[in-house]
Design a protein around this motif. Structure first.
Motif, PDB file in Angstrom:
ATOM      1  N   MET A  21      -4.028   4.963  -4.889  1.00  0.00           N
ATOM      2  CA  MET A  21      -4.160   4.442  -3.534  1.00  0.00           C
ATOM      3  C   MET A  21      -5.386   3.544  -3.401  1.00  0.00           C
ATOM      4  O   MET A  21      -5.350   2.523  -2.696  1.00  0.00           O
ATOM      5  CB  MET A  21      -4.239   5.603  -2.533  1.00  0.00           C
TER       6      MET A  21
ATOM      7  N   GLY B 153      -5.359  -0.410  -2.225  1.00  0.00           N
ATOM      8  CA  GLY B 153      -6.173  -0.958  -1.146  1.00  0.00           C
ATOM      9  C   GLY B 153      -6.983  -2.166  -1.579  1.00  0.00           C
ATOM     10  O   GLY B 153      -7.083  -3.163  -0.849  1.00  0.00           O
TER      11      GLY B 153
ATOM     12  N   PHE C 115       0.829  -1.206   0.000  1.00  0.00           N
ATOM     13  CA  PHE C 115       0.000   0.000   0.000  1.00  0.00           C
ATOM     14  C   PHE C 115       0.866   1.260   0.000  1.00  0.00           C
ATOM     15  O   PHE C 115       0.628   2.191  -0.768  1.00  0.00           O
ATOM     16  CB  PHE C 115      -0.921  -0.002   1.217  1.00  0.00           C
TER      17      PHE C 115
END
Length: 556
Positions: free
Chosen positions: A274, A278, A154
């Motif tokens: 991002m 995730g 991540f």
């Protein structure tokens, strides 16, 4: 169970040399008559204790269930989901979203890959030193490293608020991620040898694994490509900027670029990357849990249960002296470099070289869908015509089509090339992992007193391929630097376009040709493979018979 039944039910006296004497082709021809000793009559008096002791070992002869193969295959998917996203998008992410210069990006890619390569034999060493637990020797490694792998993945796609230290940020997290993914991938690859003893069942499990890994690659590219596609469109570029796109780096002084990403658009691009990270991290956790619940790891059935394992450094020397392993590794080293060059530069190629930036995510999906569909075909092909023949037929297929896309850059040709290239991608994924167990079996026959080297085989193979891929990625990004790549620009100068065409066309063709020339001298043909299979079955049955006799004598 068949071997035990024959031992317990035979009424004819056998020669004791079948157990103590060396294995010969004549013994193979005699079948089970050469396996049973004159102690079989003695065993009949105490058959029940013998059965109770041997049953755990003979369970290894059972066929793998479809559920076990699926759970094993699902365990390999998360590595490919994350690997697909990094292979296709990490380079353009570092250049256009994180906005580090091409030299720094090349250092991140090269050092990260090289670090991952060097950790492979280190992890292999620690695995060989690991003790068996209730869940096996390999499973604790995979389960234990998964949460940390997700966190490091991540942050690899997170843009820190500072700009001066971004190079250190991405280098650190990429090395950390490579270390953790190695702790997952090396034991997972070696797990193939601990599923069962039957070569055909292992090949079938490998086919399941490759199908699921290609689907994982497809899912990773789909998730990443569809979510982040809006970060690589021309909508944020003004018409004035587009008309001036050919200027690129025309001035040596640092000025405000005519072609630049707006601040708002860059913030949007950071957010979508991002989100994709995730989602992929969540899939990683789910797939690992499924594998843990559905796969049973079993001990080495060929090696004796007693005796000290060969030290790691001696095992390393033995493995590196094994000719078939060196040939296979060298051949697929060059082939994997070619595939890596295409993967890492394909998005840049579509964006700046052939004006297909609006379609690149769909072209990538077409390649991977073609690969996923063709895995069963290549599994059938290798069973019908042999693995070596399948490697030549499958991998050569990509060469004319990549060259075609370079010289005929239009949308229809791109999709034709995508479908055709998927066939070769599937072969390049399936064949090395299907051929490595054959090399391990060949090594076992040549070194019957050595045990526990499976992790060394798989970790060294990963080391060489990763290190070569790291060099190719670093060199390709440096080539873009020397060609004048303009970070964040909407258009690139002609030298960059020409360099991208070389990296997609000529360079992969040269690497594939070299790899196939090395593969010509690969010594394990289908005849050799089948002969090794029969010899290992004979050794296993001999070992099983000896254990039955020992248990029976001790019970007396």
């Amino acid at each position: 169970m068949e071997a035990v039944t024959d031992v317990a039910s035979s009424d004819k006296p056998k020669s004791s040399s079948a157990v103590s004497g060396p294995f010969t082709p004549g013994d193979m021809a005699k079948g089970e008559k050469a396996l049973v000793t004159s102690g079989d009559k003695l065993m009949m008096k105490h058959s029940d204790p013998a059965f109770s002791k041997v049953l755990p070992q003979t369970n290894l002869d059972q066929k793998l269930s479809v559920c076990s193969k699926l759970c094993f295959a699902i365990g390999g998917a998360p590595n490919q989901v994350a690997g697909s996203a990094t292979a296709f998008f990490l380079q353009i992410y570092l250049l256009d979203i994180a906005q580090i210069n091409p030299f720094q990006a090349s250092m991140v890619l090269f050092i990260g890959k090289a670090w991952g390569a060097f950790t492979d034999p280190i992890v292999g060493f620690f695995i060989t030193k690991s003790k068996w637990t209730k869940i096996g020797r390999l499973m604790p490694w995979m389960v234990g490293c998964t949460p940390f792998t997700v966190v490091s993945y991540f942050y690899l796609w997170f843009v820190p608020p500072f700009s001066n230290g971004r190079f250190i940020w991405y280098l650190g997290f990429y090395c950390f991620y490579q270390t953790l993914i190695t702790c997952f991938h090396v034991p997972y690859s070696a797990l193939t040898m601990f599923l069962c003893t039957d070569q055909q069942e292992r090949d079938s499990a490998t086919a399941y694994r490759m199908t699921m890994e290609v689907l994982g690659t497809l899912v990773g590219a789909a998730i990443q490509g569809q979510i982040v596609a809006s970060a690589h469109t021309l909508k944020h570029c003004s018409h004035r900027n587009l008309s001036a796109g050919h200027l690129g780096n025309s001035s040596g002084t640092k000025i405000i670029r005519n072609l630049a990403l707006s601040h708002d658009f860059l913030s949007h691009a950071k957010e979508v990357y991002m989100i994709a990270a995730g989602v992929i991290g969540g899939l990683f956790l789910v797939c690992t849990v499924v594998m843990f619940l559905g796969v049973k790891e079993r001990d080495d059935p060929y090696a004796p249960k007693t005796g000290k394992a060969t030290p790691f450094h001696k095992g390393f020397i033995l493995v590196m002296k094994h000719g078939s392993y060196l040939t296979l590794t060298a051949a697929f080293l060059f082939i994997s470099v070619a595939i890596q060059l295409i993967q890492s530069n394909f998005v840049l190629f579509c964006t700046y070289a052939v004006d297909l930036r609006e379609h690149f995510q769909n072209i990538v999906l077409t390649i991977l869908m073609s690969a996923a569909v063709s895995i069963p075909f290549w599994q059938w092909f290798l069973e019908k015509f042999g693995k070596k023949t399948a490697a030549f037929c499958g991998i050569t297929w990509i060469m004319p089509f990549t060259v075609m896309l370079v010289f005929i850059p239009n949308l229809i040709v791109a999709y034709v090339v995508a479908v055709s290239s998927g066939l070769s991608v599937a072969a390049s994924l399936l064949l090395p992992w299907s051929m490595l167990p054959d090399v391990v079996d060949d090594f076992r026959l040549a070194n019957r007193n050595s045990k526990g080297h499976e992790a060394i085989f798989y970790s060294l193979y990963a080391f060489f391929t990763k290190f070569a891929a790291g060099i190719s990625l670093g060199v390709s990004t440096l080539c873009l630097q020397f060609a004048g790549y303009d970070t964040g620009a909407c258009r690139q100068p002609p030298p960059v376009v020409y360099t991208l065409k070389l990296l997609i066309g000529a360079a992969p063709v040269a690497c594939i040709t070299t790899g196939l020339m090395i593969l010509v001298v690969y010594p394990i043909s289908e005849d050799v493979r089948l002969r090794n299979k029969l010899a290992l079955e004979e050794l296993r049955n001999q070992s099983m018979t000896c254990r039955v006799l020992r248990v029976d004598l001790s019970s007396m």
